[in-house]
Scaffold this motif. Structure first.
Motif, PDB file in Angstrom:
ATOM      1  N   MET A 101      13.679   7.826  -9.779  1.00 33.87           N
ATOM      2  CA  MET A 101      12.438   8.101  -9.055  1.00 33.87           C
ATOM      3  C   MET A 101      12.337   7.263  -7.783  1.00 33.87           C
ATOM      4  O   MET A 101      11.746   7.703  -6.798  1.00 33.87           O
ATOM      5  CB  MET A 101      11.224   7.848  -9.956  1.00 33.87           C
ATOM      6  CG  MET A 101      11.059   8.851 -11.095  1.00 33.87           C
ATOM      7  SD  MET A 101      11.080  10.585 -10.562  1.00 33.87           S
ATOM      8  CE  MET A 101       9.659  10.627  -9.471  1.00 33.87           C
ATOM      9  N   VAL A 102      12.917   6.077  -7.793  1.00 30.81           N
ATOM     10  CA  VAL A 102      12.960   5.275  -6.565  1.00 30.81           C
ATOM     11  C   VAL A 102      13.685   6.047  -5.478  1.00 30.81           C
ATOM     12  O   VAL A 102      13.236   6.128  -4.321  1.00 30.81           O
ATOM     13  CB  VAL A 102      13.647   3.907  -6.810  1.00 30.81           C
ATOM     14  CG1 VAL A 102      13.924   3.197  -5.490  1.00 30.81           C
ATOM     15  CG2 VAL A 102      12.793   3.027  -7.707  1.00 30.81           C
ATOM     16  N   PHE A 144       7.439   2.012   7.361  1.00 30.55           N
ATOM     17  CA  PHE A 144       6.115   1.522   6.968  1.00 30.55           C
ATOM     18  C   PHE A 144       5.935   1.368   5.458  1.00 30.55           C
ATOM     19  O   PHE A 144       4.908   0.874   5.016  1.00 30.55           O
ATOM     20  CB  PHE A 144       5.035   2.471   7.497  1.00 30.55           C
ATOM     21  CG  PHE A 144       5.122   2.701   8.970  1.00 30.55           C
ATOM     22  CD1 PHE A 144       4.729   1.718   9.859  1.00 30.55           C
ATOM     23  CD2 PHE A 144       5.625   3.893   9.480  1.00 30.55           C
ATOM     24  CE1 PHE A 144       4.818   1.914  11.223  1.00 30.55           C
ATOM     25  CE2 PHE A 144       5.724   4.102  10.839  1.00 30.55           C
ATOM     26  CZ  PHE A 144       5.327   3.109  11.720  1.00 30.55           C
ATOM     27  N   ILE A 145       6.910   1.809   4.672  1.00 32.86           N
ATOM     28  CA  ILE A 145       6.762   1.804   3.208  1.00 32.86           C
ATOM     29  C   ILE A 145       7.983   1.152   2.569  1.00 32.86           C
ATOM     30  O   ILE A 145       9.116   1.455   2.938  1.00 32.86           O
ATOM     31  CB  ILE A 145       6.617   3.241   2.656  1.00 32.86           C
ATOM     32  CG1 ILE A 145       5.416   3.955   3.297  1.00 32.86           C
ATOM     33  CG2 ILE A 145       6.471   3.234   1.132  1.00 32.86           C
ATOM     34  CD1 ILE A 145       5.336   5.443   2.980  1.00 32.86           C
ATOM     35  N   GLU A 146       7.731   0.291   1.594  1.00 32.08           N
ATOM     36  CA  GLU A 146       8.816  -0.316   0.811  1.00 32.08           C
ATOM     37  C   GLU A 146       8.684   0.137  -0.640  1.00 32.08           C
ATOM     38  O   GLU A 146       7.594   0.060  -1.220  1.00 32.08           O
ATOM     39  CB  GLU A 146       8.728  -1.847   0.888  1.00 32.08           C
ATOM     40  CG  GLU A 146       9.794  -2.553   0.076  1.00 32.08           C
ATOM     41  CD  GLU A 146       9.586  -4.059  -0.005  1.00 32.08           C
ATOM     42  OE1 GLU A 146      10.305  -4.708  -0.793  1.00 32.08           O
ATOM     43  OE2 GLU A 146       8.694  -4.590   0.694  1.00 32.08           O
ATOM     44  N   VAL A 147       9.767   0.620  -1.218  1.00 26.95           N
ATOM     45  CA  VAL A 147       9.770   1.028  -2.631  1.00 26.95           C
ATOM     46  C   VAL A 147      10.754   0.146  -3.385  1.00 26.95           C
ATOM     47  O   VAL A 147      11.907  -0.016  -2.968  1.00 26.95           O
ATOM     48  CB  VAL A 147      10.166   2.509  -2.797  1.00 26.95           C
ATOM     49  CG1 VAL A 147      10.132   2.906  -4.273  1.00 26.95           C
ATOM     50  CG2 VAL A 147       9.238   3.413  -1.998  1.00 26.95           C
ATOM     51  N   ARG A 148      10.302  -0.427  -4.493  1.00 26.38           N
ATOM     52  CA  ARG A 148      11.154  -1.303  -5.302  1.00 26.38           C
ATOM     53  C   ARG A 148      11.334  -0.755  -6.711  1.00 26.38           C
ATOM     54  O   ARG A 148      10.403  -0.197  -7.286  1.00 26.38           O
ATOM     55  CB  ARG A 148      10.538  -2.708  -5.421  1.00 26.38           C
ATOM     56  CG  ARG A 148      10.391  -3.455  -4.119  1.00 26.38           C
ATOM     57  CD  ARG A 148       9.905  -4.860  -4.408  1.00 26.38           C
ATOM     58  NE  ARG A 148       9.185  -5.402  -3.262  1.00 26.38           N
ATOM     59  CZ  ARG A 148       8.398  -6.459  -3.326  1.00 26.38           C
ATOM     60  NH1 ARG A 148       8.198  -7.064  -4.496  1.00 26.38           N
ATOM     61  NH2 ARG A 148       7.784  -6.916  -2.249  1.00 26.38           N
ATOM     62  N   ASN A 149      12.510  -0.985  -7.264  1.00 25.61           N
ATOM     63  CA  ASN A 149      12.763  -0.681  -8.679  1.00 25.61           C
ATOM     64  C   ASN A 149      12.192  -1.837  -9.492  1.00 25.61           C
ATOM     65  O   ASN A 149      12.827  -2.855  -9.701  1.00 25.61           O
ATOM     66  CB  ASN A 149      14.273  -0.531  -8.896  1.00 25.61           C
ATOM     67  CG  ASN A 149      14.620  -0.086 -10.305  1.00 25.61           C
ATOM     68  OD1 ASN A 149      15.743  -0.244 -10.736  1.00 25.61           O
ATOM     69  ND2 ASN A 149      13.669   0.460 -11.041  1.00 25.61           N
ATOM     70  N   GLN A 150      10.945  -1.680  -9.920  1.00 19.73           N
ATOM     71  CA  GLN A 150      10.199  -2.789 -10.523  1.00 19.73           C
ATOM     72  C   GLN A 150       9.288  -2.265 -11.634  1.00 19.73           C
ATOM     73  O   GLN A 150       8.600  -1.258 -11.453  1.00 19.73           O
ATOM     74  CB  GLN A 150       9.356  -3.487  -9.445  1.00 19.73           C
ATOM     75  CG  GLN A 150       8.325  -4.481  -9.944  1.00 19.73           C
ATOM     76  CD  GLN A 150       8.932  -5.769 -10.449  1.00 19.73           C
ATOM     77  OE1 GLN A 150       9.707  -6.402  -9.748  1.00 19.73           O
ATOM     78  NE2 GLN A 150       8.614  -6.133 -11.687  1.00 19.73           N
ATOM     79  N   ASP A 151       9.305  -2.934 -12.764  1.00 23.55           N
ATOM     80  CA  ASP A 151       8.380  -2.645 -13.859  1.00 23.55           C
ATOM     81  C   ASP A 151       7.054  -3.337 -13.560  1.00 23.55           C
ATOM     82  O   ASP A 151       7.001  -4.560 -13.472  1.00 23.55           O
ATOM     83  CB  ASP A 151       8.975  -3.151 -15.178  1.00 23.55           C
ATOM     84  CG  ASP A 151       8.080  -2.882 -16.375  1.00 23.55           C
ATOM     85  OD1 ASP A 151       6.952  -2.371 -16.195  1.00 23.55           O
ATOM     86  OD2 ASP A 151       8.507  -3.196 -17.508  1.00 23.55           O
TER      87      ASP A 151
END
Length: 385
Positions: free
Chosen positions: A267-268, A283-290
């Protein structure tokens, strides 16, 4: 060309009527009136273009063109047969009738639409010897037929495809949130782009993208290729280009952070793909994070999110929502958090008292949009300071 004002209707989801009215007033609409799932307003041709291009919480913009009373199919047909359809449709264009019927006189919406279609076709055949064709998928001109008791209203649909189809979404995961719903939730939560935003369960990235468009004042339809009004006889391309350029010149670069967490690596990647398609990767940061293993990093930060609805969670809602409450309490002090859920018992499991609850719908699902105010100490201690 005359640019006189006329009446229009902007459709929206239940619960967002007030927000849509505020958007319309900010754009310059006149005589704004809130109705159920829609807002009525006055504006000229240019304003209709601007409304389609700029409104974040509108699903479509309609222009009523005929209203009368009828109590049977014959009256309906005869009135529409006399109508000057050639002012709105030419014989070489395709059209469709989209009916909404609440009436004891007309009990079948598709039959009512069929009578209107017959009236259109018969008028054209008598005057031209030819008739326009029906296209249910991609019509050149879309009419909305609204029947309430004996009141018949015919409107032109100026939008075409629903305005939630922004044109940036390449891929989705399970149960993706509607773009208009996402924008409406953010605005309902008070998000105006003047602060940091975290979506701790960002899925395919829709909330993040809508937030970035709000923060940078980017028109929601910047990627849209076509509106239905561009097929109308009175379409003014120069005027639309001028309005579009004016809105594009208002884009600004936000200084605040927009961050998404997502536990699924797949999904990331999907979220990043959609963000790139929207041209918002700067403008957007997406992390693989619980989220449940996270700590607050942005100060201050607003959380607005749509928890996933997969079967794993449906089988254990109580534990899942308890974890949301525990994480907010232990790791997100002095934070305002909102989330939407179709589990109307969810607030019992969270273990916190919501400070606000707004009824909204996700498709046909009735949902609660819940706000939680997190304090470092107790609420009582906060109030005494």
């Amino acid at each position: 060309m005359s640019l006189e004002n006329f009446r229009m209707i902007a459709k929206t989801f239940f619960g967002f009527e007030e927000i849509l009215a505020q958007e319309l007033k900010a754009l310059g609409a006149a005589d704004v009136k809130i109705q159920n799932r829609m807002v009525e307003f006055n504006g000229d041709l240019g304003f209709m273009y601007k409304a389609n291009y700029s409104l974040r919480t509108a699903l479509r913009i309609q222009k009523p063109i005929l209203s009368f009373s009828a109590k049977n199919d014959h009256q309906l047909y005869e009135k529409f047969k006399k109508f000057h359809w050639e002012n709105y449709l030419n014989v070489d264009q395709t059209f469709m009738i989209d009916p909404t019927v609440h009436s004891d006189y007309f009990t079948h919406s598709h039959y009512a639409a069929l009578k209107v279609k017959d009236a259109i076709v018969d008028r054209f055949k008598e005057k031209n010897g030819r008739r326009p064709s029906i296209d249910k998928d991609f019509p050149d001109v879309r009419f909305n037929l609204h029947i309430s008791h004996d009141k018949i209203t015919l409107s032109l649909d100026s939008s075409g495809e629903s305005l939630h189809k922004r044109g940036y979404r390449e891929e989705t995961g399970p149960a993706p949130i509607n773009e208009v719903l996402a924008a409406g939730l953010l605005l309902q939560a008070g998000y105006d782009g003047k602060g940091n935003y975290l979506d701790p369960m960002c899925g395919s990235g829709t909330m993040l993208i809508e937030a970035a468009m709000i923060a940078n004042n980017i028109p929601p339809q910047i990627h849209r290729k076509h509106f239905a009004f561009q097929n109308w006889p009175d379409y003014d391309e120069t005027l639309f280009t001028q309005i579009r350029n004016t809105r594009l010149n208002r884009i600004k670069e936000s200084e605040y952070k927009i961050v998404g967490y997502e536990i699924s690596p797949m999904m990331v990647k999907i979220a990043q793909m959609n963000i790139k398609s929207a041209d918002l990767e700067d403008f957007i940061e997406v992390r693989n994070q619980d989220f449940f293993a996270s700590k607050k990093e942005l100060f201050p930060v607003l959380l607005v999110f749509n928890p996933p609805y997969d079967e794993r969670i449906e089988n254990n809602n109580q534990e899942f929502y308890k974890q949301i409450g525990d994480t907010l309490k232990s790791s997100y002090p002095n934070t305002l958090a909102w989330f939407i859920t179709s589990d109307l018992q969810a607030k019992k499991y969270v273990g916190l008292r919501p400070s606000k609850k707004v009824k909204v719908f996700n498709g046909k699902l009735e949902c609660d949009f819940l706000q939680y105010e997190m304090y470092e100490g107790s609420k009582k201690a906060k109030n005494q300071n």
